[in-house]
Motif scaffolding. Structure first.
Motif, PDB file in Angstrom:
ATOM      1  N   LEU A 104      -4.735 -11.932 -15.601  1.00  0.00           N
ATOM      2  CA  LEU A 104      -6.168 -11.789 -15.324  1.00  0.00           C
ATOM      3  C   LEU A 104      -6.559 -10.318 -15.231  1.00  0.00           C
ATOM      4  CD1 LEU A 104      -8.910 -13.064 -14.596  1.00  0.00           C
ATOM      5  CD2 LEU A 104      -8.166 -13.060 -12.205  1.00  0.00           C
ATOM      6  N   ILE A 105      -5.736  -9.525 -14.548  1.00  0.00           N
ATOM      7  CA  ILE A 105      -5.995  -8.088 -14.435  1.00  0.00           C
ATOM      8  C   ILE A 105      -6.004  -7.442 -15.815  1.00  0.00           C
ATOM      9  CG2 ILE A 105      -4.996  -5.903 -13.655  1.00  0.00           C
ATOM     10  CD1 ILE A 105      -6.383  -7.365 -11.433  1.00  0.00           C
ATOM     11  N   SER A 106      -5.077  -7.826 -16.680  1.00  0.00           N
ATOM     12  CA  SER A 106      -5.030  -7.260 -18.036  1.00  0.00           C
ATOM     13  C   SER A 106      -6.293  -7.594 -18.814  1.00  0.00           C
ATOM     14  CB  SER A 106      -3.801  -7.777 -18.787  1.00  0.00           C
ATOM     15  OG  SER A 106      -2.607  -7.280 -18.219  1.00  0.00           O
ATOM     16  N   ILE A 107      -6.732  -8.837 -18.710  1.00  0.00           N
ATOM     17  CA  ILE A 107      -7.920  -9.262 -19.450  1.00  0.00           C
ATOM     18  C   ILE A 107      -9.170  -8.547 -18.947  1.00  0.00           C
ATOM     19  CG2 ILE A 107      -9.430 -11.228 -19.922  1.00  0.00           C
ATOM     20  CD1 ILE A 107      -6.897 -12.997 -19.829  1.00  0.00           C
ATOM     21  N   VAL A 108      -9.359  -8.542 -17.637  1.00  0.00           N
ATOM     22  CA  VAL A 108     -10.554  -7.906 -17.061  1.00  0.00           C
ATOM     23  C   VAL A 108     -10.559  -6.404 -17.340  1.00  0.00           C
ATOM     24  CG1 VAL A 108     -11.743  -7.370 -14.904  1.00  0.00           C
ATOM     25  CG2 VAL A 108     -10.829  -9.676 -15.285  1.00  0.00           C
ATOM     26  N   SER A 109      -9.402  -5.762 -17.185  1.00  0.00           N
ATOM     27  CA  SER A 109      -9.337  -4.315 -17.432  1.00  0.00           C
ATOM     28  C   SER A 109      -9.567  -3.992 -18.908  1.00  0.00           C
ATOM     29  CB  SER A 109      -7.998  -3.741 -16.969  1.00  0.00           C
ATOM     30  OG  SER A 109      -6.921  -4.310 -17.691  1.00  0.00           O
ATOM     31  N   TYR A 110      -9.163  -4.891 -19.802  1.00  0.00           N
ATOM     32  CA  TYR A 110      -9.432  -4.666 -21.229  1.00  0.00           C
ATOM     33  C   TYR A 110     -10.927  -4.743 -21.500  1.00  0.00           C
ATOM     34  CZ  TYR A 110      -9.393  -5.090 -26.280  1.00  0.00           C
ATOM     35  OH  TYR A 110      -9.631  -4.880 -27.612  1.00  0.00           O
ATOM     36  N   LEU A 111     -11.607  -5.685 -20.881  1.00  0.00           N
ATOM     37  CA  LEU A 111     -13.055  -5.806 -21.057  1.00  0.00           C
ATOM     38  C   LEU A 111     -13.783  -4.584 -20.507  1.00  0.00           C
ATOM     39  CD1 LEU A 111     -13.541  -9.578 -20.109  1.00  0.00           C
ATOM     40  CD2 LEU A 111     -13.513  -8.561 -22.405  1.00  0.00           C
ATOM     41  N   ILE A 118      -4.927  -2.335 -18.343  1.00  0.00           N
ATOM     42  CA  ILE A 118      -3.686  -2.384 -17.569  1.00  0.00           C
ATOM     43  C   ILE A 118      -2.734  -3.379 -18.225  1.00  0.00           C
ATOM     44  CG2 ILE A 118      -2.664  -2.896 -15.317  1.00  0.00           C
ATOM     45  CD1 ILE A 118      -5.420  -2.189 -14.091  1.00  0.00           C
ATOM     46  N   PHE A 119      -1.703  -2.868 -18.887  1.00  0.00           N
ATOM     47  CA  PHE A 119      -0.740  -3.752 -19.544  1.00  0.00           C
ATOM     48  C   PHE A 119       0.530  -3.937 -18.712  1.00  0.00           C
ATOM     49  CE2 PHE A 119       0.178   0.530 -21.055  1.00  0.00           C
ATOM     50  CZ  PHE A 119       1.559   0.610 -20.945  1.00  0.00           C
ATOM     51  N   PHE A 120       0.804  -3.030 -17.772  1.00  0.00           N
ATOM     52  CA  PHE A 120       1.961  -3.199 -16.887  1.00  0.00           C
ATOM     53  C   PHE A 120       1.690  -2.444 -15.592  1.00  0.00           C
ATOM     54  CE2 PHE A 120       6.434  -3.270 -15.557  1.00  0.00           C
ATOM     55  CZ  PHE A 120       6.795  -4.539 -15.960  1.00  0.00           C
ATOM     56  N   GLY A 121       0.877  -3.082 -14.741  1.00  0.00           N
ATOM     57  CA  GLY A 121       0.534  -2.496 -13.458  1.00  0.00           C
ATOM     58  C   GLY A 121       1.403  -3.045 -12.340  1.00  0.00           C
ATOM     59  N   ILE A 122       0.921  -2.925 -11.119  1.00  0.00           N
ATOM     60  CA  ILE A 122       1.718  -3.276  -9.953  1.00  0.00           C
ATOM     61  C   ILE A 122       2.055  -4.772  -9.924  1.00  0.00           C
ATOM     62  CG2 ILE A 122      -0.355  -3.532  -8.523  1.00  0.00           C
ATOM     63  CD1 ILE A 122       3.050  -2.206  -7.315  1.00  0.00           C
ATOM     64  N   LEU A 123       1.110  -5.647 -10.290  1.00  0.00           N
ATOM     65  CA  LEU A 123       1.398  -7.074 -10.270  1.00  0.00           C
ATOM     66  C   LEU A 123       2.374  -7.460 -11.368  1.00  0.00           C
ATOM     67  CD1 LEU A 123      -2.037  -8.768  -9.477  1.00  0.00           C
ATOM     68  CD2 LEU A 123      -0.205  -8.093  -7.919  1.00  0.00           C
ATOM     69  N   HIS A 124       2.217  -6.869 -12.555  1.00  0.00           N
ATOM     70  CA  HIS A 124       3.159  -7.130 -13.641  1.00  0.00           C
ATOM     71  C   HIS A 124       4.577  -6.728 -13.209  1.00  0.00           C
ATOM     72  CE1 HIS A 124      -0.817  -6.434 -15.355  1.00  0.00           C
ATOM     73  NE2 HIS A 124      -0.474  -7.131 -16.428  1.00  0.00           N
ATOM     74  N   PHE A 125       4.656  -5.548 -12.584  1.00  0.00           N
ATOM     75  CA  PHE A 125       5.967  -5.065 -12.149  1.00  0.00           C
ATOM     76  C   PHE A 125       6.597  -5.993 -11.122  1.00  0.00           C
ATOM     77  CE2 PHE A 125       8.511  -3.057  -8.935  1.00  0.00           C
ATOM     78  CZ  PHE A 125       9.514  -2.453  -9.691  1.00  0.00           C
ATOM     79  N   SER A 231      -2.790 -10.137   1.183  1.00  0.00           N
ATOM     80  CA  SER A 231      -2.779  -8.919   0.370  1.00  0.00           C
ATOM     81  C   SER A 231      -3.125  -9.176  -1.095  1.00  0.00           C
ATOM     82  CB  SER A 231      -1.412  -8.232   0.475  1.00  0.00           C
ATOM     83  OG  SER A 231      -0.383  -9.119   0.073  1.00  0.00           O
ATOM     84  N   LEU A 232      -2.624 -10.269  -1.666  1.00  0.00           N
ATOM     85  CA  LEU A 232      -2.877 -10.534  -3.083  1.00  0.00           C
ATOM     86  C   LEU A 232      -4.353 -10.769  -3.349  1.00  0.00           C
ATOM     87  CD1 LEU A 232      -1.859 -10.974  -5.948  1.00  0.00           C
ATOM     88  CD2 LEU A 232      -1.427 -13.368  -5.368  1.00  0.00           C
ATOM     89  N   TRP A 233      -4.997 -11.570  -2.504  1.00  0.00           N
ATOM     90  CA  TRP A 233      -6.414 -11.867  -2.714  1.00  0.00           C
ATOM     91  C   TRP A 233      -7.278 -10.654  -2.449  1.00  0.00           C
ATOM     92  CZ3 TRP A 233      -6.482 -15.750  -5.609  1.00  0.00           C
ATOM     93  CH2 TRP A 233      -5.579 -16.802  -5.449  1.00  0.00           C
ATOM     94  N   ILE A 234      -6.906  -9.851  -1.466  1.00  0.00           N
ATOM     95  CA  ILE A 234      -7.650  -8.614  -1.227  1.00  0.00           C
ATOM     96  C   ILE A 234      -7.507  -7.686  -2.418  1.00  0.00           C
ATOM     97  CG2 ILE A 234      -7.810  -6.548   0.240  1.00  0.00           C
ATOM     98  CD1 ILE A 234      -6.885  -8.320   2.570  1.00  0.00           C
ATOM     99  N   TYR A 235      -6.291  -7.620  -2.986  1.00  0.00           N
ATOM    100  CA  TYR A 235      -6.061  -6.790  -4.169  1.00  0.00           C
ATOM    101  C   TYR A 235      -6.968  -7.220  -5.315  1.00  0.00           C
ATOM    102  CZ  TYR A 235      -3.751  -4.713  -8.201  1.00  0.00           C
ATOM    103  OH  TYR A 235      -3.500  -4.021  -9.353  1.00  0.00           O
ATOM    104  N   LEU A 236      -7.111  -8.524  -5.509  1.00  0.00           N
ATOM    105  CA  LEU A 236      -7.906  -9.029  -6.625  1.00  0.00           C
ATOM    106  C   LEU A 236      -9.406  -8.850  -6.411  1.00  0.00           C
ATOM    107  CD1 LEU A 236      -6.024 -12.363  -7.408  1.00  0.00           C
ATOM    108  CD2 LEU A 236      -5.972 -10.258  -8.754  1.00  0.00           C
ATOM    109  N   LEU A 237      -9.868  -8.959  -5.170  1.00  0.00           N
ATOM    110  CA  LEU A 237     -11.305  -9.027  -4.915  1.00  0.00           C
ATOM    111  C   LEU A 237     -11.933  -7.715  -4.477  1.00  0.00           C
ATOM    112  CD1 LEU A 237     -11.432 -12.470  -3.043  1.00  0.00           C
ATOM    113  CD2 LEU A 237     -12.007 -11.999  -5.430  1.00  0.00           C
TER     114      LEU A 237
END
Length: 257
Positions: A104-111, A118-125, A231-237
Motif C-alpha cells: 500500500l505504501i508503494s502504491i500511494v507513494s508512487y501516486l 518507496i520500493f523498499f522502505g521500513i515496512l518492506h524491510f 505503532s503500525l496504524w499510527i505509521y500508516l495514518l
C-alpha cells in the motif's frame, strides 16, 4: 528447546504471547520521534520552512536513530516471540499485514512522488527481516556475529552491480537511490540481528522483565505504551493527517494571505 528456524512455523503455542510493556514504551518513543521527523518533512514539503532533510547531517542522523530504534525493537520482539514456540497464526497474520501495508505504501507513494516512490522502505524491510530472522533466533552468537558482519559489509562495501533496479533493495549501492524512504537489507539487517541477540539475552532476565513490566504498567508511561501497541496504524495514518492539515493551512494562507 530447539532453534526457532522455519520449522517452528509449524508449532502452535497454547498460550497467547505476553507483551512486554518496556518494548511497547520503547516503540512509542520511536513513534513520537518519527512523527516529529515527518512533520518537519511536511513543513519543508509545503514550503513553510526551508530545511535540507536530505543532506543535513542533523536530519540524516535523526532519521538513522529512528530507523535503528524500530529495527532493533523488531529484532528483540521476534526473539521474544520465539522464546518458547512461535505462534504460527499470529506470526503469519502479522507478516501478511506487514506485506499488505508495504505494498500500500508503494502504491500511494508512487501516486504522490512517481519516480521517487518507496520500493523498499521500513515496512518492506521489517517484512523481509522477519522471515530471514527465523534462521537466527535462539542462536545468540550466530545472530550477533552475522549482525556485526552485516554492519561492516553494509557500511564499507559498495559495488556498481547493486545499482541496477532489481538489486537496489539489497544495499551496497554506490549512491542512494531516488526514493522517499530507503531501508536496504544491508547494513540494516545487522541491526535487526543484533536486536535478536539482545532479545536472547533478555530471555534470561524473565523475572526481572516481569517486575519491570508490572511497574511500567502501574506507574510508567501509559501514553508511550498506548502508542507502541498501535505503532503500525499510527505509521500508516499519521502522514495523511499531517499532510492534510498542512495542505488546508496552505490553502487558507493562499486565499486570505
Amino acid at each position: 528447546m530447539g532453534n526457532c528456524s522455519p520449522s517452528c512455523l509449524h508449532k502452535m503455542g497454547t498460550n497467547p504471547l505476553s507483551r512486554f510493556a518496556f518494548l511497547d514504551a520503547s516503540r512509542g518513543v520511536a513513534i513520537l520521534l518519527m512523527v516529529i521527523y515527518h512533520f518537519s518533512y511536511d513543513l519543508d514539503y509545503f514550503h513553510f520552512v526551508d530545511w535540507d532533510l536530505y543532506n543535513s547531517p542533523y536530519w540524516i542522523h535523526f532519521r538513522s536513530l529512528i530507523v535503528t530504534l524500530f529495527i532493533s525493537i523488531a529484532g528483540i520482539s521476534l526473539a521474544l516471540a520465539c522464546r518458547h514456540t512461535l505462534i504460527t497464526t499470529a506470526y503469519l497474520r502479522r507478516l501478511s499485514l506487514l506485506i499488505a501495508c508495504a505494498l500500500l505504501i508503494s502504491i500511494v507513494s508512487y501516486l504522490m512522488f512517481q519516480h521517487r516512490y518507496i520500493f523498499f522502505g521500513i515496512l518492506h524491510f521489517i517484512a523481509v527481516a522477519s522471515i530471514l530472522g527465523l534462521l537466527f533466533v535462539r542462536r545468540f552468537w550466530l545472530s550477533l556475529s552475522v549482525g556485526v558482519l552485516c554492519l561492516f559489509v553494509g557500511g564499507w562495501v559498495q559495488h556498481p552491480l547493486f545499482n541496477q533496479p532489481s538489486l537496489q533493495w539489497f544495499g551496497l549501492m554506490t549512491h542512494k537511490p531516488r526514493t522517499e524512504d530507503y531501508v536496504p537489507l544491508l547494513p540494516w539487517f545487522g541491526v535487526f540481528l543484533i536486536g535478536i541477540a539482545c532479545g536472547e539475552q533478555l530471555q534470561r532476565l524473565t523475572k526481572t522483565l516481569k517486575r519491570f513490566t508490572q511497574t511500567m504498567q502501574q506507574t510508567g508511561h501509559p501514553l508511550l505504551i498506548w502508542l507502541g501497541k498501535r505503532s503500525l496504524w499510527i505509521y500508516l495514518l499519521h502522514q495523511p493527517l499531517l499532510m492534510g492539515v498542512l495542505w488546508l493551512g496552505m490553502t487558507i494562507k493562499r486565499l486570505f494571505g
